[in-house]
Design a protein around this motif. Structure first.
Motif, PDB file in Angstrom:
ATOM      1  N   UNK A   9       0.876  -1.182   0.000  1.00  0.00           N
ATOM      2  CA  UNK A   9       0.000   0.000   0.000  1.00  0.00           C
ATOM      3  C   UNK A   9       0.911   1.229   0.000  1.00  0.00           C
ATOM      4  N   UNK A  10       0.842   2.034  -1.066  1.00  0.00           N
ATOM      5  CA  UNK A  10       1.726   3.197  -1.173  1.00  0.00           C
ATOM      6  C   UNK A  10       1.138   4.410  -0.471  1.00  0.00           C
ATOM      7  N   UNK A  11      -0.186   4.486  -0.514  1.00  0.00           N
ATOM      8  CA  UNK A  11      -0.905   5.640   0.037  1.00  0.00           C
ATOM      9  C   UNK A  11      -2.333   5.160   0.268  1.00  0.00           C
ATOM     10  N   UNK A 104       5.847  16.453 -15.557  1.00  0.00           N
ATOM     11  CA  UNK A 104       4.877  16.863 -14.554  1.00  0.00           C
ATOM     12  C   UNK A 104       3.898  15.713 -14.295  1.00  0.00           C
ATOM     13  N   UNK A 105       3.797  15.311 -13.029  1.00  0.00           N
ATOM     14  CA  UNK A 105       2.896  14.213 -12.683  1.00  0.00           C
ATOM     15  C   UNK A 105       1.953  14.637 -11.586  1.00  0.00           C
ATOM     16  N   UNK A 106       0.685  14.208 -11.701  1.00  0.00           N
ATOM     17  CA  UNK A 106      -0.292  14.549 -10.672  1.00  0.00           C
ATOM     18  C   UNK A 106      -1.022  13.318 -10.180  1.00  0.00           C
ATOM     19  N   UNK A 107      -1.150  13.186  -8.840  1.00  0.00           N
ATOM     20  CA  UNK A 107      -1.895  12.066  -8.257  1.00  0.00           C
ATOM     21  C   UNK A 107      -1.310  10.734  -8.694  1.00  0.00           C
ATOM     22  N   UNK A 108      -2.196   9.804  -9.028  1.00  0.00           N
ATOM     23  CA  UNK A 108      -1.712   8.470  -9.412  1.00  0.00           C
ATOM     24  C   UNK A 108      -1.051   8.503 -10.794  1.00  0.00           C
ATOM     25  N   UNK A 109      -1.215   9.613 -11.520  1.00  0.00           N
ATOM     26  CA  UNK A 109      -0.528   9.798 -12.805  1.00  0.00           C
ATOM     27  C   UNK A 109       0.986   9.792 -12.643  1.00  0.00           C
ATOM     28  N   UNK A 110       1.465  10.021 -11.428  1.00  0.00           N
ATOM     29  CA  UNK A 110       2.909   9.979 -11.161  1.00  0.00           C
ATOM     30  C   UNK A 110       3.456   8.585 -11.509  1.00  0.00           C
ATOM     31  N   UNK A 111       2.618   7.567 -11.301  1.00  0.00           N
ATOM     32  CA  UNK A 111       3.053   6.194 -11.601  1.00  0.00           C
ATOM     33  C   UNK A 111       3.342   6.028 -13.091  1.00  0.00           C
ATOM     34  N   UNK A 141       5.980   7.904  -5.043  1.00  0.00           N
ATOM     35  CA  UNK A 141       7.206   7.729  -5.842  1.00  0.00           C
ATOM     36  C   UNK A 141       8.173   8.911  -5.782  1.00  0.00           C
ATOM     37  N   UNK A 142       8.174   9.610  -4.658  1.00  0.00           N
ATOM     38  CA  UNK A 142       9.092  10.758  -4.531  1.00  0.00           C
ATOM     39  C   UNK A 142      10.545  10.314  -4.661  1.00  0.00           C
ATOM     40  N   UNK A 143      10.875   9.203  -3.980  1.00  0.00           N
ATOM     41  CA  UNK A 143      12.266   8.746  -3.995  1.00  0.00           C
ATOM     42  C   UNK A 143      12.665   8.221  -5.370  1.00  0.00           C
ATOM     43  N   UNK A 144      11.750   7.447  -5.977  1.00  0.00           N
ATOM     44  CA  UNK A 144      12.045   6.900  -7.315  1.00  0.00           C
ATOM     45  C   UNK A 144      12.318   8.040  -8.296  1.00  0.00           C
ATOM     46  N   UNK A 145      11.453   9.061  -8.271  1.00  0.00           N
ATOM     47  CA  UNK A 145      11.626  10.172  -9.211  1.00  0.00           C
ATOM     48  C   UNK A 145      12.886  10.964  -8.880  1.00  0.00           C
ATOM     49  N   UNK A 146      13.171  11.148  -7.587  1.00  0.00           N
ATOM     50  CA  UNK A 146      14.374  11.897  -7.185  1.00  0.00           C
ATOM     51  C   UNK A 146      15.634  11.216  -7.718  1.00  0.00           C
ATOM     52  N   UNK A 147      15.625   9.881  -7.728  1.00  0.00           N
ATOM     53  CA  UNK A 147      16.795   9.131  -8.195  1.00  0.00           C
ATOM     54  C   UNK A 147      17.124   9.379  -9.664  1.00  0.00           C
ATOM     55  N   UNK A 148      16.130   9.798 -10.435  1.00  0.00           N
ATOM     56  CA  UNK A 148      16.354   9.990 -11.880  1.00  0.00           C
ATOM     57  C   UNK A 148      16.090  11.436 -12.320  1.00  0.00           C
ATOM     58  N   UNK A 149      16.089  12.365 -11.371  1.00  0.00           N
ATOM     59  CA  UNK A 149      15.836  13.758 -11.731  1.00  0.00           C
ATOM     60  C   UNK A 149      17.007  14.632 -11.293  1.00  0.00           C
TER      61      UNK A 149
END
Ligand code: FES
Length: 272
Positions: A9-11, A104-111, A141-149
């Protein structure tokens, strides 16, 4: 049958599953999706492939509980199996070295955004990522995105993490300070519409990923039709990514709401 290897469960109402699907794991590229059924009577659920491990043979999927079928999917535990999963479907994202890209990602669209962030970073781009959600809990997915941004900007409606405001506020700030070669936005339809307007204001091309109702996912049923550049396209085979400025947003938003009463009834019956 396709075994669920892990479930997390992510959120609140948002779940991640790793599904054993070696052939899809070998072929899937950023931007593509799968359609799964929980059992032989199940609705066909389209989900973006968030990540894969070709060696281990799994695909990573993330979904939000928004109706009967996703509520049922949330009850499938690790060790249990899904009836079928087909893919990869849709066109892959056009990945190349553009220079500076804004995602730019919003809500579950971040996935759905994350695999594009990852692929663009691996292709050598300078990646600026903006993630938005109602609150800190829903900012996945803050950490996942941070790793590639190269830069990660967080926006929430209530200011519980990052800045308080809309993703379009962050887009404006980035466009004002630097040249952006290409933009992607994935999230609720209304968010993608306003991201498109913002990118247009700064003469920057923007891709959006459309998620209309899908049935077969192979261009045959017509369920996923959208109007793009004044012609009918099928999101499952012609997309799911399209240039935002070419999408007929009013029609798309209306079609997304077309089956709300039936979806609500189905959900009420399931909850009983
Ligand atoms: Fe049937 Fe796209 S889902 S044509």
């Amino acid at each position: 049958m396709f075994k669920v290897l892990e479930r997390k469960e992510l959120a609140p109402t948002e779940f991640e599953i790793l599904v054993d699907a070696p052939r899809i794991a070998k072929k899937a590229k950023a931007g593509q999706f799968v359609i799964l059924r929980i059992d032989e009577y199940g609705e066909r659920i389209p989900l973006t492939v968030v990540d894969t491990d070709a060696e281990a043979g799994w695909v990573r999927l993330i979904f939000q509980v928004i109706g009967k079928s996703t509520a049922q999917l949330a009850t499938v535990m690790a060790g249990e199996a899904l009836s079928d999963i087909v893919g990869p479907l849709g066109k892959a994202t056009d990945i190349e070295n553009y220079g500076t890209v804004l995602l730019v990602g919003g809500g579950v669209g971040i996935a759905a955004l994350f695999p594009i962030v990852k692929a663009l970073k691996e292709a050598g781009n300078r990646v600026v990522t903006v993630l938005g959600a109602k609150n800190a809990e829903l900012l996945i997915l803050q950490e996942d995105c941070a790793n590639y941004s190269d830069e990660l900007i967080l926006m929430t409606d209530d200011g519980s993490v990052g800045q308080k405001g809309l993703v379009t506020d962050a887009m404006e700030a980035v466009f004002k300070r630097e040249e952006v070669a290409m933009t992607w936005a994935i999230g609720p339809s209304i968010m993608m519409k306003f991201c498109t307007l913002t990118a247009q204001k700064y003469d920057t091309p923007i891709y959006v990923s459309l998620n209309p109702i899908m049935i077969d996912g192979t261009g045959m049923c017509g369920g996923c039709r959208v109007t793009v550049a004044d012609s009918i396209k099928f999101a499952c085979v012609d997309g799911p990514e399209f240039l935002g400025e070419e999408v007929d947003w009013d029609e798309f938003v209306n079609r997304m709401q077309q089956y709300r009463p039936e979806e609500q009834l189905s959900n009420e019956r399931y909850e009983k």
